[in-house]
Design an enzyme around this catalytic site. Structure first.
Site, PDB file in Angstrom:
ATOM      1  N   ASP A 119      39.556   1.756  24.065  1.00 39.81           N
ATOM      2  CA  ASP A 119      40.187   2.350  25.249  1.00 39.81           C
ATOM      3  C   ASP A 119      39.711   3.790  25.372  1.00 39.81           C
ATOM      4  O   ASP A 119      39.333   4.420  24.363  1.00 39.81           O
ATOM      5  CB  ASP A 119      41.717   2.312  25.113  1.00 39.81           C
ATOM      6  CG  ASP A 119      42.424   2.407  26.456  1.00 39.81           C
ATOM      7  OD1 ASP A 119      42.401   3.505  27.064  1.00 39.81           O
ATOM      8  OD2 ASP A 119      42.998   1.407  26.909  1.00 39.81           O
ATOM      9  N   GLU A 160      44.786 -14.425  32.308  1.00 38.22           N
ATOM     10  CA  GLU A 160      45.955 -14.371  31.427  1.00 38.22           C
ATOM     11  C   GLU A 160      47.186 -14.831  32.206  1.00 38.22           C
ATOM     12  O   GLU A 160      47.255 -14.707  33.424  1.00 38.22           O
ATOM     13  CB  GLU A 160      46.150 -12.950  30.888  1.00 38.22           C
ATOM     14  CG  GLU A 160      46.266 -11.850  31.939  1.00 38.22           C
ATOM     15  CD  GLU A 160      47.671 -11.639  32.459  1.00 38.22           C
ATOM     16  OE1 GLU A 160      48.613 -12.194  31.868  1.00 38.22           O
ATOM     17  OE2 GLU A 160      47.821 -10.908  33.457  1.00 38.22           O
ATOM     18  N   GLU A 216      56.179 -10.785  30.494  1.00 40.04           N
ATOM     19  CA  GLU A 216      56.688  -9.668  29.703  1.00 40.04           C
ATOM     20  C   GLU A 216      57.957 -10.110  28.989  1.00 40.04           C
ATOM     21  O   GLU A 216      58.824 -10.760  29.560  1.00 40.04           O
ATOM     22  CB  GLU A 216      56.946  -8.449  30.593  1.00 40.04           C
ATOM     23  CG  GLU A 216      55.659  -7.877  31.156  1.00 40.04           C
ATOM     24  CD  GLU A 216      55.823  -6.479  31.711  1.00 40.04           C
ATOM     25  OE1 GLU A 216      56.660  -5.723  31.179  1.00 40.04           O
ATOM     26  OE2 GLU A 216      55.121  -6.140  32.673  1.00 40.04           O
ATOM     27  N   GLY A 269      69.257 -13.056  43.430  1.00 44.80           N
ATOM     28  CA  GLY A 269      69.637 -11.711  43.014  1.00 44.80           C
ATOM     29  C   GLY A 269      68.902 -10.668  43.816  1.00 44.80           C
ATOM     30  O   GLY A 269      68.633 -10.864  45.011  1.00 44.80           O
ATOM     31  N   CYS A 301      53.075  -7.159  38.250  1.00 50.59           N
ATOM     32  CA  CYS A 301      52.240  -8.315  38.587  1.00 50.59           C
ATOM     33  C   CYS A 301      52.585  -8.924  39.942  1.00 50.59           C
ATOM     34  O   CYS A 301      51.790  -8.853  40.874  1.00 50.59           O
ATOM     35  CB  CYS A 301      52.348  -9.374  37.487  1.00 50.59           C
ATOM     36  SG  CYS A 301      51.516  -8.907  35.952  1.00 50.59           S
ATOM     37  N   LYS A 306      52.226  -6.687  43.400  1.00 49.78           N
ATOM     38  CA  LYS A 306      50.862  -6.252  43.741  1.00 49.78           C
ATOM     39  C   LYS A 306      49.904  -7.435  43.843  1.00 49.78           C
ATOM     40  O   LYS A 306      48.951  -7.407  44.627  1.00 49.78           O
ATOM     41  CB  LYS A 306      50.362  -5.195  42.747  1.00 49.78           C
ATOM     42  CG  LYS A 306      50.191  -5.630  41.309  1.00 49.78           C
ATOM     43  CD  LYS A 306      48.737  -5.962  40.975  1.00 49.78           C
ATOM     44  CE  LYS A 306      48.558  -6.255  39.502  1.00 49.78           C
ATOM     45  NZ  LYS A 306      47.190  -6.731  39.182  1.00 49.78           N
TER      46      LYS A 306
END
Length: 449
Positions: free
Chosen positions: A32, A153, A157, A262, A269, A272
């Site tokens: 990174d 992927e 989360e 709700g 994710c 966008k």
């Protein structure tokens, strides 16, 4: 068979993928440009909250199979390079910002050595893989020996470690012919343990692989917005959206998952991705195919406004001089991610309309402070509820479901709560003297002694 892997980008996707690949027995160099992030990860500290990741990092680092660096040269001799950088929404537009993907591929191309496979995992507009393959073959030394695959992927989360080590499917987008066959063979080696566990593998072309993730997210977003649209109808009709969702969820063609009405979805994710999908469809001349996603997005945003309206009603139609407690800052439980958080969006709108707002979250307070410094924050749920005229339950952490309504009732100014996630036990709260509102449900009034 153990392979040498590099992982470019150590954000949410990359950090989890690197640690998981080392856990599967591969030698992994994770790279990174952020020196601080690399230093934290090299010390075994995850820069974000994800259950199971600290333990996975510790194990992978102790094994000696995982290292972190900012130097592309140290990753140049890998058998397989995974590109895991983000594709945020472009400022002021719906389209995806491809700067980070493009720059990562261009920098990686300069360091590639010999026959190698580059694998994209980022969520990208359809057509990206073909463009990047041409760039790699033109810019990489010995570019004719470089192959590209797209391996999207599907991380949730809060469950990212499980989803990486035990995914429900693997998708390979590869070039047709011999080059694609070699890419598939290498990916099969990478995921050998996973495939041996019975994980299905779908092999397809680049474009289809790129569309899988955004199509899945669009479907999930549509399902969430559908039940929230039904919530609006239930409120108008005096019906109960929770009972409605249970009833239709028994139909196995529909299923019960993602039918929780709700305040809607958020995070980095779904919002966008559906907007970028619409933008890309427009570029391809297929914008009419995805016009329904505009309404999906609109329904989702409308839920936040409805929560603000309900909160104002519970404050006698004015927030001026009122105290509002917000339980939750993360966009979902088991995460510290506050990107496009419905909870913080509601909190900010309520504050702008004159209320004193105090927010609590078990994990996301630090991130929330950085994004919304004007809000007040508390170290516990009860502290946030101190003197509140209304409590808003906006992220469904288990600790909020476990709150003792009688104890909570001792610290608030008025026993009024709005369940923005339809997860609280209505009878427990009304038995303790609370009036409970929820989106799409009749008002539950405090039981009288």
């Amino acid at each position: 068979m153990s392979l040498r892997l590099s992982v470019i980008g150590t954000g949410y996707l990359g950090a989890v993928h690197a640690a998981a690949m080392a856990e599967l027995g591969h030698t992994v160099v994770a790279l990174d440009v952020d020196e601080t992030k690399i230093a934290e990860l090299a010390a075994g500290r995850a820069p974000f909250y994800e259950p199971g990741l600290p333990e996975l990092l510790t194990s992978a680092l102790a094994s000696g199979r995982l290292t972190f660096t900012t130097d592309y040269a140290l990753a140049s001799d890998a058998d397989v390079h995974f590109v895991c950088v983000g594709t945020p929404q472009r400022p002021g537009e719906n389209a995806a910002d491809m700067r980070y993907v493009d720059s990562s591929f261009e920098e990686l191309a300069r360091h590639l050595q010999g026959p190698t496979l580059v694998v994209g995992k980022s969520t990208v507009p359809v057509g990206t893989a073909s463009r990047l393959e041409q760039m790699l073959r033109s810019k990489a030394p010995g570019g004719d020996q470089v192959s590209l695959a797209w391996n999207p992927e599907f991380l949730r989360e809060g469950f990212a470690v499980k989803d990486t080590l035990h995914p429900d499917r693997l998708v390979y987008g590869v070039h047709p012919g011999e080059r694609g066959a070699r890419a598939k063979a290498l990916l099969d080696q990478v995921y050998a343990a996973t495939i041996a566990d019975g994980t299905p593998v779908v092999v397809t072309d680049y474009a289809t692989a790129e569309l899988v993730k955004v199509s899945a997210n669009s479907f999930l977003a549509t399902k969430i917005s559908f039940i929230n649209a039904m919530s609006e109808v239930c409120e108008a009709a005096g019906a109960d959206v929770v009972a409605l969702a249970e009833a239709i969820g028994h139909d196995d063609r529909i299923g019960a998952k993602f039918l929780g009405a709700g305040i809607g979805f958020g995070g980095g994710c779904l919002p966008k991705d559906i907007r970028a999908f619409m933008a890309r469809a427009g570029e391809l001349g297929a914008d009419q195919a995805l016009t329904f996603l505009r309404e999906v997005d609109a329904i989702n945003m409308r839920r936040r406004s409805r929560m603000v309206d309900l909160a104002r009603e519970q404050c006698d139609d004015s927030f001026i001089g009122k105290r509002v407690a917000v339980l939750g800052a993360a966009f979902k439980p088991d995460s510290d991610d506050v990107r496009d958080s419905p909870a913080l969006s509601v909190a900010a709108q309520v504050r702008l309309q004159g209320a004193h707002v105090t927010v609590h979250d078990p994990q996301a307070i630090a991130n929330a402070r950085r994004r919304w410094p004007d809000l007040d924050y508390a170290d516990s749920a009860l502290e946030a509820m101190q003197g509140a005229h209304v409590v808003l339950h906006l992220t469904e952490w288990q600790e909020y479901r476990d709150l003792d309504p009688a104890v909570a009732g001792q610290v608030v100014a008025t026993r009024r709560i709005i369940d923005g996630r339809n997860k609280l036990d209505v009878h427990r709260w009304t038995d303790a003297g609370w009036t409970l509102r929820a989106l799409g449900r009749p008002t539950a009034v405090a039981h009288q002694a």
